[in-house]
Design a protein around this motif. Structure first.
Motif, PDB file in Angstrom:
ATOM      1  N   PHE A 136      25.566  30.403  69.843  1.00  0.00           N
ATOM      2  CA  PHE A 136      25.128  32.140  70.976  1.00  0.00           C
ATOM      3  C   PHE A 136      25.315  32.918  69.876  1.00  0.00           C
ATOM      4  CE2 PHE A 136      25.153  29.095  74.612  1.00  0.00           C
ATOM      5  CZ  PHE A 136      23.648  29.231  74.478  1.00  0.00           C
ATOM      6  N   THR A 137      26.514  33.250  68.865  1.00  0.00           N
ATOM      7  CA  THR A 137      26.850  33.568  67.849  1.00  0.00           C
ATOM      8  C   THR A 137      26.023  33.859  67.124  1.00  0.00           C
ATOM      9  OG1 THR A 137      28.976  32.447  67.013  1.00  0.00           O
ATOM     10  CG2 THR A 137      29.269  33.845  69.294  1.00  0.00           C
ATOM     11  N   THR A 138      25.684  32.583  66.102  1.00  0.00           N
ATOM     12  CA  THR A 138      24.182  32.680  65.441  1.00  0.00           C
ATOM     13  C   THR A 138      23.155  33.058  65.413  1.00  0.00           C
ATOM     14  OG1 THR A 138      25.897  30.736  64.244  1.00  0.00           O
ATOM     15  CG2 THR A 138      23.833  31.143  63.955  1.00  0.00           C
ATOM     16  N   ALA A 139      22.828  32.884  67.133  1.00  0.00           N
ATOM     17  CA  ALA A 139      21.361  33.362  67.713  1.00  0.00           C
ATOM     18  C   ALA A 139      21.686  35.255  67.524  1.00  0.00           C
ATOM     19  CB  ALA A 139      21.800  33.146  68.965  1.00  0.00           C
ATOM     20  N   ASN A 140      22.777  35.523  67.047  1.00  0.00           N
ATOM     21  CA  ASN A 140      22.899  37.169  67.387  1.00  0.00           C
ATOM     22  C   ASN A 140      22.728  37.701  65.903  1.00  0.00           C
ATOM     23  OD1 ASN A 140      23.567  37.210  70.114  1.00  0.00           O
ATOM     24  ND2 ASN A 140      26.110  37.887  69.537  1.00  0.00           N
ATOM     25  N   GLU A 141      22.925  36.969  65.314  1.00  0.00           N
ATOM     26  CA  GLU A 141      21.997  37.558  63.700  1.00  0.00           C
ATOM     27  C   GLU A 141      20.617  37.326  63.834  1.00  0.00           C
ATOM     28  OE1 GLU A 141      23.732  34.785  60.749  1.00  0.00           O
ATOM     29  OE2 GLU A 141      26.567  34.695  61.867  1.00  0.00           O
ATOM     30  N   PHE A 142      20.575  36.679  65.015  1.00  0.00           N
ATOM     31  CA  PHE A 142      18.436  36.971  64.906  1.00  0.00           C
ATOM     32  C   PHE A 142      18.241  37.418  65.761  1.00  0.00           C
ATOM     33  CE2 PHE A 142      20.245  32.911  62.483  1.00  0.00           C
ATOM     34  CZ  PHE A 142      19.586  32.830  60.564  1.00  0.00           C
ATOM     35  N   SER A 191      25.569  16.842  71.816  1.00  0.00           N
ATOM     36  CA  SER A 191      24.458  17.679  71.823  1.00  0.00           C
ATOM     37  C   SER A 191      24.596  18.895  72.924  1.00  0.00           C
ATOM     38  CB  SER A 191      24.020  16.084  73.398  1.00  0.00           C
ATOM     39  OG  SER A 191      25.353  16.271  73.989  1.00  0.00           O
ATOM     40  N   GLY A 192      25.630  19.075  73.416  1.00  0.00           N
ATOM     41  CA  GLY A 192      25.684  20.845  73.722  1.00  0.00           C
ATOM     42  C   GLY A 192      25.346  21.571  72.885  1.00  0.00           C
ATOM     43  N   ILE A 193      25.350  21.349  71.592  1.00  0.00           N
ATOM     44  CA  ILE A 193      24.265  22.100  70.640  1.00  0.00           C
ATOM     45  C   ILE A 193      23.144  22.290  70.829  1.00  0.00           C
ATOM     46  CG2 ILE A 193      23.698  22.480  68.244  1.00  0.00           C
ATOM     47  CD1 ILE A 193      26.951  21.325  67.590  1.00  0.00           C
ATOM     48  N   ASP A 194      22.529  20.672  71.513  1.00  0.00           N
ATOM     49  CA  ASP A 194      21.255  20.824  71.922  1.00  0.00           C
ATOM     50  C   ASP A 194      20.510  21.544  72.681  1.00  0.00           C
ATOM     51  OD1 ASP A 194      19.981  18.691  69.580  1.00  0.00           O
ATOM     52  OD2 ASP A 194      21.855  17.600  71.075  1.00  0.00           O
ATOM     53  N   LEU A 244      18.390  27.276  75.017  1.00  0.00           N
ATOM     54  CA  LEU A 244      18.972  28.173  75.815  1.00  0.00           C
ATOM     55  C   LEU A 244      18.779  29.461  75.068  1.00  0.00           C
ATOM     56  CD1 LEU A 244      22.382  27.222  77.827  1.00  0.00           C
ATOM     57  CD2 LEU A 244      19.884  27.683  79.095  1.00  0.00           C
ATOM     58  N   VAL A 245      18.591  29.565  73.899  1.00  0.00           N
ATOM     59  CA  VAL A 245      18.311  30.134  73.101  1.00  0.00           C
ATOM     60  C   VAL A 245      16.902  30.178  72.757  1.00  0.00           C
ATOM     61  CG1 VAL A 245      18.450  30.804  70.545  1.00  0.00           C
ATOM     62  CG2 VAL A 245      20.310  30.692  71.656  1.00  0.00           C
ATOM     63  N   GLU A 246      16.520  29.174  72.706  1.00  0.00           N
ATOM     64  CA  GLU A 246      14.869  29.225  72.792  1.00  0.00           C
ATOM     65  C   GLU A 246      14.203  30.005  74.048  1.00  0.00           C
ATOM     66  OE1 GLU A 246      10.906  26.671  72.346  1.00  0.00           O
ATOM     67  OE2 GLU A 246      13.150  25.601  72.164  1.00  0.00           O
ATOM     68  N   GLU A 247      14.883  29.308  75.281  1.00  0.00           N
ATOM     69  CA  GLU A 247      14.157  30.225  76.733  1.00  0.00           C
ATOM     70  C   GLU A 247      14.694  31.466  76.712  1.00  0.00           C
ATOM     71  OE1 GLU A 247      16.629  30.050  80.519  1.00  0.00           O
ATOM     72  OE2 GLU A 247      15.264  27.970  80.427  1.00  0.00           O
ATOM     73  N   HIS A 248      15.772  32.228  76.569  1.00  0.00           N
ATOM     74  CA  HIS A 248      15.596  33.789  75.714  1.00  0.00           C
ATOM     75  C   HIS A 248      15.094  33.802  74.492  1.00  0.00           C
ATOM     76  CE1 HIS A 248      20.028  31.921  78.104  1.00  0.00           C
ATOM     77  NE2 HIS A 248      18.798  32.310  78.773  1.00  0.00           N
ATOM     78  N   ARG A 297      14.603  28.071  65.954  1.00  0.00           N
ATOM     79  CA  ARG A 297      14.942  27.511  64.971  1.00  0.00           C
ATOM     80  C   ARG A 297      15.823  27.328  63.439  1.00  0.00           C
ATOM     81  NH1 ARG A 297      10.153  26.737  66.102  1.00  0.00           N
ATOM     82  NH2 ARG A 297       9.086  28.274  65.126  1.00  0.00           N
ATOM     83  N   ALA A 298      15.318  29.338  64.010  1.00  0.00           N
ATOM     84  CA  ALA A 298      16.415  30.069  63.044  1.00  0.00           C
ATOM     85  C   ALA A 298      17.868  29.001  62.919  1.00  0.00           C
ATOM     86  CB  ALA A 298      16.005  31.429  62.864  1.00  0.00           C
ATOM     87  N   VAL A 299      18.311  29.226  64.220  1.00  0.00           N
ATOM     88  CA  VAL A 299      19.838  29.226  64.223  1.00  0.00           C
ATOM     89  C   VAL A 299      20.131  27.806  63.743  1.00  0.00           C
ATOM     90  CG1 VAL A 299      20.897  29.178  66.291  1.00  0.00           C
ATOM     91  CG2 VAL A 299      19.821  30.794  66.171  1.00  0.00           C
ATOM     92  N   ALA A 300      18.941  26.551  63.851  1.00  0.00           N
ATOM     93  CA  ALA A 300      19.098  25.165  64.293  1.00  0.00           C
ATOM     94  C   ALA A 300      19.437  25.158  62.559  1.00  0.00           C
ATOM     95  CB  ALA A 300      17.486  24.903  64.148  1.00  0.00           C
ATOM     96  N   LYS A 301      18.716  25.809  61.640  1.00  0.00           N
ATOM     97  CA  LYS A 301      18.256  25.387  60.095  1.00  0.00           C
ATOM     98  C   LYS A 301      19.668  26.531  59.967  1.00  0.00           C
ATOM     99  CE  LYS A 301      13.395  25.229  59.757  1.00  0.00           C
ATOM    100  NZ  LYS A 301      12.348  26.146  58.891  1.00  0.00           N
ATOM    101  N   ASP A 302      19.703  27.337  60.086  1.00  0.00           N
ATOM    102  CA  ASP A 302      21.162  27.839  59.631  1.00  0.00           C
ATOM    103  C   ASP A 302      21.894  26.784  59.628  1.00  0.00           C
ATOM    104  OD1 ASP A 302      22.082  30.545  58.839  1.00  0.00           O
ATOM    105  OD2 ASP A 302      24.052  30.033  60.457  1.00  0.00           O
ATOM    106  N   MET A 303      22.516  26.674  61.153  1.00  0.00           N
ATOM    107  CA  MET A 303      23.260  25.946  61.066  1.00  0.00           C
ATOM    108  C   MET A 303      23.117  24.079  61.328  1.00  0.00           C
ATOM    109  SD  MET A 303      24.308  26.507  65.665  1.00  0.00           S
ATOM    110  CE  MET A 303      25.473  25.655  65.256  1.00  0.00           C
ATOM    111  N   VAL A 304      22.172  24.261  60.578  1.00  0.00           N
ATOM    112  CA  VAL A 304      22.034  22.729  60.006  1.00  0.00           C
ATOM    113  C   VAL A 304      22.025  21.118  60.860  1.00  0.00           C
ATOM    114  CG1 VAL A 304      22.071  20.864  57.885  1.00  0.00           C
ATOM    115  CG2 VAL A 304      22.737  23.643  57.427  1.00  0.00           C
ATOM    116  N   VAL A 305      21.378  21.683  62.042  1.00  0.00           N
ATOM    117  CA  VAL A 305      20.972  21.207  62.473  1.00  0.00           C
ATOM    118  C   VAL A 305      19.849  20.753  63.250  1.00  0.00           C
ATOM    119  CG1 VAL A 305      23.745  21.430  63.694  1.00  0.00           C
ATOM    120  CG2 VAL A 305      21.970  23.032  64.523  1.00  0.00           C
TER     121      VAL A 305
END
Length: 322
Positions: free
Chosen positions: A21-27, A158-161, A166-170, A177-185
């Motif tokens: 969620f904090t990484t999502a704030n960067e996007f 799986s808490g990351i999944d 939820l980020v996608e929902e919001h 996808r940007a968050v996943a790539k940034d976190m390499v997951v």
């Protein structure tokens, strides 16, 4: 985002979702992260690391987009903690979404919040969840499950999944996808909790000749790794090569090669838009039809569906999120 913590909480159950969620704030996200405990006191995690708490659960006034309920190894004791369960019920009543991580599902169930719902937890404890709480329909192999406003996830990562869903929902699939790539997951892992990589679920070969063969398969999955070719590389007969795989790898040569090729194909589908014919050729399957058959046999989905799943979490309103 509000995370309920308590003494003995599992550290990654807390930090994994927070990082998403904090990484999502960067996007473009605007998540405000708060950690709360039943009494507002700081806590020590199961790993021995101290966690600072922002306030007591009862002090949370504004509704949270997400309330996260982590788990902990001492869950059999935690489900008897009335103060913790009351704090959780109050947060759930004031939140938009409530999400448990790993054994956090036991806390939700103990509080009665999973009655009549589908849920999941770590595969090691799925049977116990079903046995203790018969009003809960346990989806043992799911990575995460959504039923109404409540989501439950499996093992700690799986808490990351779940958080990415939820980020996608919001915020939409592009941000997730940007968050996943940034976190390499993974954006979303296909299959269920039973899916593991070839290198993690096969033992290390004792024989140097077999290790050379395994290295050759991993280095170039597209090469013609027939039984005869592998036997020649090792300098043994085909019968002896088959016996080595059986005794040391607990599988057949053909099955092992297919598993390595599957992983290579999955990586290409995740990271590129190459045509299926190119993916099939470069990973040793030869043709799109052979690639499709392998994916259907191993993952229960087509290569095209796999690629689509990686690009989005594909969660619905209810039911399995994985």
């Amino acid at each position: 985002m509000t995370v309920l913590v308590f003494p003995g909480v599992r550290l990654l159950d807390v930090t994994g979702p927070i990082e998403v969620f904090t990484t999502a704030n960067e996007f473009g996200g605007r998540y405000r992260v708060r950690t709360v405990s039943p009494d507002g006191a700081d806590v020590v995690t199961a790993a021995g690391t101290g966690l600072r708490v922002d306030l007591a659960a009862a002090q949370v006034q504004a509704a949270s987009d997400v309330v996260v309920i982590p788990g902990g190894p001492e869950w059999p004791c935690l489900i008897k903690d009335d103060a913790l369960l009351d704090a959780m019920r109050g947060l759930d009543a004031r939140g938009c979404r409530t999400a448990s991580i790993c054994t956090g599902a036991f806390l939700l169930a103990a509080a009665g919040l999973l009655d009549g719902r589908k849920a999941t937890t770590h595969w090691r404890f799925a049977d116990q969840l079903a046995l203790r709480y018969p009003k809960v329909t346990v989806e043992a192999d799911a990575l995460f499950v959504r039923d109404g406003h409540i989501m439950t996830s499996a093992g700690v990562t799986s808490g990351i999944d779940l958080s990415l869903a939820l980020v996608e929902e919001h915020l939409g699939a592009d941000v997730a996808r940007a968050v996943a790539k940034d976190m390499v997951v993974f954006m979303q892992r296909p299959g269920g909790q039973s899916q593991f990589s070839v290198r993690t679920h096969t033992p290390r070969a004792r024989q140097e000749m077999l290790r050379r063969v395994l290295d050759a398969v991993a280095e170039d999955p597209s090469a013609p790794h027939t039984l005869a070719a592998m036997a020649r590389r090792a300098g043994v007969s085909t019968r002896h090569m088959t016996r080595l795989f059986h005794d040391e790898m607990h599988t057949t040569p053909a099955r092992y090669v297919e598993q390595v090729r599957m992983e290579a194909a999955q990586a290409m589908l995740e990271d590129s838009d190459d045509p299926m014919a190119t993916v099939a050729r470069r990973t040793g399957f030869g043709s799109p039809e052979s690639l499709r058959r392998a994916f259907t046999r191993n993952l229960g989905i087509t290569p095209g569906a796999y690629r689509a799943r990686f690009r989005t979490t594909h969660t619905g309103v209810d039911g399995k999120g994985a």
